[in-house]
Design a protein around this motif. Sequence first.
Motif, PDB file in Angstrom:
ATOM      1  N   GLY A 132      54.920 -13.764   2.687  1.00 42.04           N
ATOM      2  CA  GLY A 132      55.593 -13.876   3.789  1.00 42.04           C
ATOM      3  C   GLY A 132      54.968 -14.128   5.022  1.00 42.04           C
ATOM      4  O   GLY A 132      55.581 -13.990   6.108  1.00 42.04           O
ATOM      5  N   GLU A 133      53.638 -14.354   5.019  1.00 41.90           N
ATOM      6  CA  GLU A 133      52.799 -14.524   6.281  1.00 41.90           C
ATOM      7  C   GLU A 133      53.006 -15.788   6.734  1.00 41.90           C
ATOM      8  O   GLU A 133      52.809 -16.624   6.040  1.00 41.90           O
ATOM      9  N   PRO A 134      53.051 -15.879   8.211  1.00 45.54           N
ATOM     10  CA  PRO A 134      53.036 -17.348   8.513  1.00 45.54           C
ATOM     11  C   PRO A 134      51.859 -17.862   8.177  1.00 45.54           C
ATOM     12  O   PRO A 134      50.702 -17.460   8.773  1.00 45.54           O
ATOM     13  N   ALA A 135      51.751 -19.046   7.941  1.00 50.29           N
ATOM     14  CA  ALA A 135      50.634 -19.718   7.599  1.00 50.29           C
ATOM     15  C   ALA A 135      50.826 -21.114   7.310  1.00 50.29           C
ATOM     16  O   ALA A 135      52.163 -21.520   6.832  1.00 50.29           O
ATOM     17  N   ILE A 136      50.093 -22.074   7.611  1.00 49.77           N
ATOM     18  CA  ILE A 136      50.220 -23.711   7.203  1.00 49.77           C
ATOM     19  C   ILE A 136      49.071 -24.108   6.174  1.00 49.77           C
ATOM     20  O   ILE A 136      47.889 -24.274   6.864  1.00 49.77           O
ATOM     21  N   ALA A 137      49.157 -24.341   5.106  1.00 51.89           N
ATOM     22  CA  ALA A 137      48.145 -24.598   4.058  1.00 51.89           C
ATOM     23  C   ALA A 137      48.328 -26.028   4.157  1.00 51.89           C
ATOM     24  O   ALA A 137      48.902 -26.779   3.751  1.00 51.89           O
ATOM     25  N   VAL A 138      47.027 -26.399   4.316  1.00 49.18           N
ATOM     26  CA  VAL A 138      46.666 -27.997   4.727  1.00 49.18           C
ATOM     27  C   VAL A 138      46.186 -28.363   3.264  1.00 49.18           C
ATOM     28  O   VAL A 138      44.918 -28.420   3.253  1.00 49.18           O
ATOM     29  N   ASP A 139      47.076 -28.933   2.650  1.00 49.18           N
ATOM     30  CA  ASP A 139      46.693 -29.710   1.265  1.00 49.18           C
ATOM     31  C   ASP A 139      46.394 -31.371   1.680  1.00 49.18           C
ATOM     32  O   ASP A 139      46.668 -31.617   2.715  1.00 49.18           O
ATOM     33  N   THR A 140      46.092 -31.856   0.516  1.00 49.92           N
ATOM     34  CA  THR A 140      46.284 -33.268   0.538  1.00 49.92           C
ATOM     35  C   THR A 140      47.187 -33.974   1.232  1.00 49.92           C
ATOM     36  O   THR A 140      47.213 -34.941   2.151  1.00 49.92           O
ATOM     37  N   HIS A 141      48.481 -33.576   0.787  1.00 54.54           N
ATOM     38  CA  HIS A 141      49.652 -33.974   1.389  1.00 54.54           C
ATOM     39  C   HIS A 141      50.166 -33.893   2.828  1.00 54.54           C
ATOM     40  O   HIS A 141      50.234 -34.587   3.580  1.00 54.54           O
ATOM     41  N   VAL A 142      49.871 -32.475   3.308  1.00 54.06           N
ATOM     42  CA  VAL A 142      49.958 -32.118   4.688  1.00 54.06           C
ATOM     43  C   VAL A 142      49.094 -32.961   5.519  1.00 54.06           C
ATOM     44  O   VAL A 142      49.339 -33.638   6.651  1.00 54.06           O
ATOM     45  N   GLU A 143      47.860 -33.082   5.093  1.00 53.03           N
ATOM     46  CA  GLU A 143      46.833 -33.899   5.818  1.00 53.03           C
ATOM     47  C   GLU A 143      47.067 -35.253   5.853  1.00 53.03           C
ATOM     48  O   GLU A 143      47.141 -35.799   6.955  1.00 53.03           O
ATOM     49  N   ARG A 144      47.501 -35.789   4.923  1.00 52.82           N
ATOM     50  CA  ARG A 144      48.020 -37.320   4.787  1.00 52.82           C
ATOM     51  C   ARG A 144      48.973 -37.462   5.625  1.00 52.82           C
ATOM     52  O   ARG A 144      49.132 -38.574   6.558  1.00 52.82           O
ATOM     53  N   MET A 181      56.702 -30.751   4.643  1.00 46.61           N
ATOM     54  CA  MET A 181      55.443 -31.728   4.685  1.00 46.61           C
ATOM     55  C   MET A 181      55.177 -32.062   3.260  1.00 46.61           C
ATOM     56  O   MET A 181      54.726 -33.029   2.944  1.00 46.61           O
ATOM     57  N   ILE A 182      54.910 -31.059   2.644  1.00 41.75           N
ATOM     58  CA  ILE A 182      54.450 -31.363   1.183  1.00 41.75           C
ATOM     59  C   ILE A 182      55.317 -32.115   0.412  1.00 41.75           C
ATOM     60  O   ILE A 182      54.912 -33.156  -0.562  1.00 41.75           O
ATOM     61  N   PHE A 183      56.700 -31.470   0.467  1.00 39.65           N
ATOM     62  CA  PHE A 183      57.646 -32.535  -0.422  1.00 39.65           C
ATOM     63  C   PHE A 183      57.986 -34.214   0.105  1.00 39.65           C
ATOM     64  O   PHE A 183      57.886 -34.974  -0.667  1.00 39.65           O
ATOM     65  N   PHE A 184      57.762 -34.122   1.458  1.00 39.03           N
ATOM     66  CA  PHE A 184      57.656 -35.255   2.170  1.00 39.03           C
ATOM     67  C   PHE A 184      56.611 -36.448   1.731  1.00 39.03           C
ATOM     68  O   PHE A 184      56.627 -37.341   1.232  1.00 39.03           O
ATOM     69  N   GLY A 185      55.439 -35.661   1.632  1.00 35.75           N
ATOM     70  CA  GLY A 185      54.131 -36.340   1.171  1.00 35.75           C
ATOM     71  C   GLY A 185      54.197 -36.540  -0.320  1.00 35.75           C
ATOM     72  O   GLY A 185      53.766 -37.902  -0.835  1.00 35.75           O
ATOM     73  N   ARG A 186      54.530 -35.600  -1.225  1.00 38.97           N
ATOM     74  CA  ARG A 186      54.626 -35.869  -2.583  1.00 38.97           C
ATOM     75  C   ARG A 186      55.616 -36.974  -2.937  1.00 38.97           C
ATOM     76  O   ARG A 186      55.368 -37.585  -4.213  1.00 38.97           O
ATOM     77  N   TYR A 187      56.760 -36.814  -2.417  1.00 45.45           N
ATOM     78  CA  TYR A 187      57.756 -37.645  -3.073  1.00 45.45           C
ATOM     79  C   TYR A 187      58.377 -38.788  -2.247  1.00 45.45           C
ATOM     80  O   TYR A 187      59.146 -39.599  -2.804  1.00 45.45           O
ATOM     81  N   HIS A 188      57.828 -38.667  -0.961  1.00 45.27           N
ATOM     82  CA  HIS A 188      58.226 -40.096  -0.111  1.00 45.27           C
ATOM     83  C   HIS A 188      56.973 -40.778   0.564  1.00 45.27           C
ATOM     84  O   HIS A 188      56.611 -41.814   0.128  1.00 45.27           O
ATOM     85  N   CYS A 189      56.271 -39.995   1.050  1.00 48.36           N
ATOM     86  CA  CYS A 189      55.051 -40.627   1.910  1.00 48.36           C
ATOM     87  C   CYS A 189      53.821 -40.367   0.923  1.00 48.36           C
ATOM     88  O   CYS A 189      52.853 -39.854   1.225  1.00 48.36           O
ATOM     89  N   ALA A 191      50.741 -40.995  -1.434  1.00 44.30           N
ATOM     90  CA  ALA A 191      49.498 -41.337  -1.462  1.00 44.30           C
ATOM     91  C   ALA A 191      49.221 -42.894  -1.780  1.00 44.30           C
ATOM     92  O   ALA A 191      48.746 -43.815  -1.072  1.00 44.30           O
ATOM     93  N   GLN A 192      49.787 -43.252  -3.143  1.00 41.26           N
ATOM     94  CA  GLN A 192      49.362 -44.607  -3.436  1.00 41.26           C
ATOM     95  C   GLN A 192      50.511 -45.510  -3.073  1.00 41.26           C
ATOM     96  O   GLN A 192      50.207 -46.713  -2.650  1.00 41.26           O
ATOM     97  N   SER A 193      51.681 -45.260  -2.774  1.00 41.96           N
ATOM     98  CA  SER A 193      52.810 -45.935  -2.429  1.00 41.96           C
ATOM     99  C   SER A 193      53.859 -45.472  -1.396  1.00 41.96           C
ATOM    100  O   SER A 193      55.157 -45.036  -1.934  1.00 41.96           O
ATOM    101  N   PRO A 194      53.317 -45.271  -0.332  1.00 42.19           N
ATOM    102  CA  PRO A 194      54.276 -44.841   0.791  1.00 42.19           C
ATOM    103  C   PRO A 194      55.670 -45.505   0.680  1.00 42.19           C
ATOM    104  O   PRO A 194      55.682 -46.800   0.789  1.00 42.19           O
ATOM    105  N   GLN A 195      56.587 -45.008   0.880  1.00 40.57           N
ATOM    106  CA  GLN A 195      58.176 -45.827   1.020  1.00 40.57           C
ATOM    107  C   GLN A 195      58.350 -46.052   2.294  1.00 40.57           C
ATOM    108  O   GLN A 195      59.475 -45.853   2.972  1.00 40.57           O
ATOM    109  N   CYS A 196      57.590 -46.719   3.078  1.00 42.14           N
ATOM    110  CA  CYS A 196      57.771 -47.040   4.432  1.00 42.14           C
ATOM    111  C   CYS A 196      59.270 -47.877   4.683  1.00 42.14           C
ATOM    112  O   CYS A 196      59.858 -47.640   5.686  1.00 42.14           O
TER     113      CYS A 196
END
Length: 219
Positions: A132-144, A181-189, A191-196
């Motif tokens: 429960g520590e405050p942290a933002i893990a920047v993985d590929t989704h968060v970065e993208r 942000m991870i969910f948004f990146g993984r399921y919507h935005c 990597a290969q086909s963003p749902q713009c």
Amino acid sequence: MLTKKQIEYVLETMGEMFPNAECELTHSNPFELTIAVVLSAQCTDALVNKVTPHLFDKYKEPEDYIQAPLEELEQDIRKIGLFRSKAKNIKKLCQSLIEDYGGEIPTEKSELVKLAGVGRKTANVVASVAFGEPAIAVDTHVERVSKRLGICKWKDSVLEVEKTLMRKIPMEEWSDTHHRMIFFGRYHCKAQSPQCPECPLLEVCREGKKRMKKRGVVV
DNA sequence: CTCCCGATAT
DNA sequence: ATATCAGGAG
């Protein structure tokens, strides 16, 4: 670059899109979570979850990983890919848990990163999800997502992205933001086909508007 | 910067 | 068939 107001709007919208965003790695304690996150490097959470049921059933404690022959552990995680390095890291990690941390996963990020196979991103996930520590893990989704939206600059390093997010987002929202942000990146935005075309954030998204223009769509 | 590697999307 | 996905160590 997005203003603070726009970022607020972005996070709010992501929250509406994914109200139940949370860590998707199957685990039932900090130790299992740590193993799962180490395995998840360069690999989808979905794949990790296919391997961990058997793995966690077979290996309960750090001692179990230490005692197993390396080749056996390798086979148990083979599906993940990069399995030779990960098996070695897990064995080392368990060794230092016993030797230096009384067999428990340390709660401090500064200690977590000392463990084999645990880098900054993994440490942030464990600190945040397990303790429960405050942290933002920047993985590929968060970065993208951060870069596409224009929350940070394209050429920013992962560390710079993390700092920017921490600067622009109130600390009590770090954990939720990270998962949204991870969910948004993984399921919507994706990597290969963003749902713009169907994206509720299109009007504030730098990359989205550019992509739409390319296709001759007026937004 | 390169290597580590299998799974999945295209 | 092959491009892309997904972090850390050396």
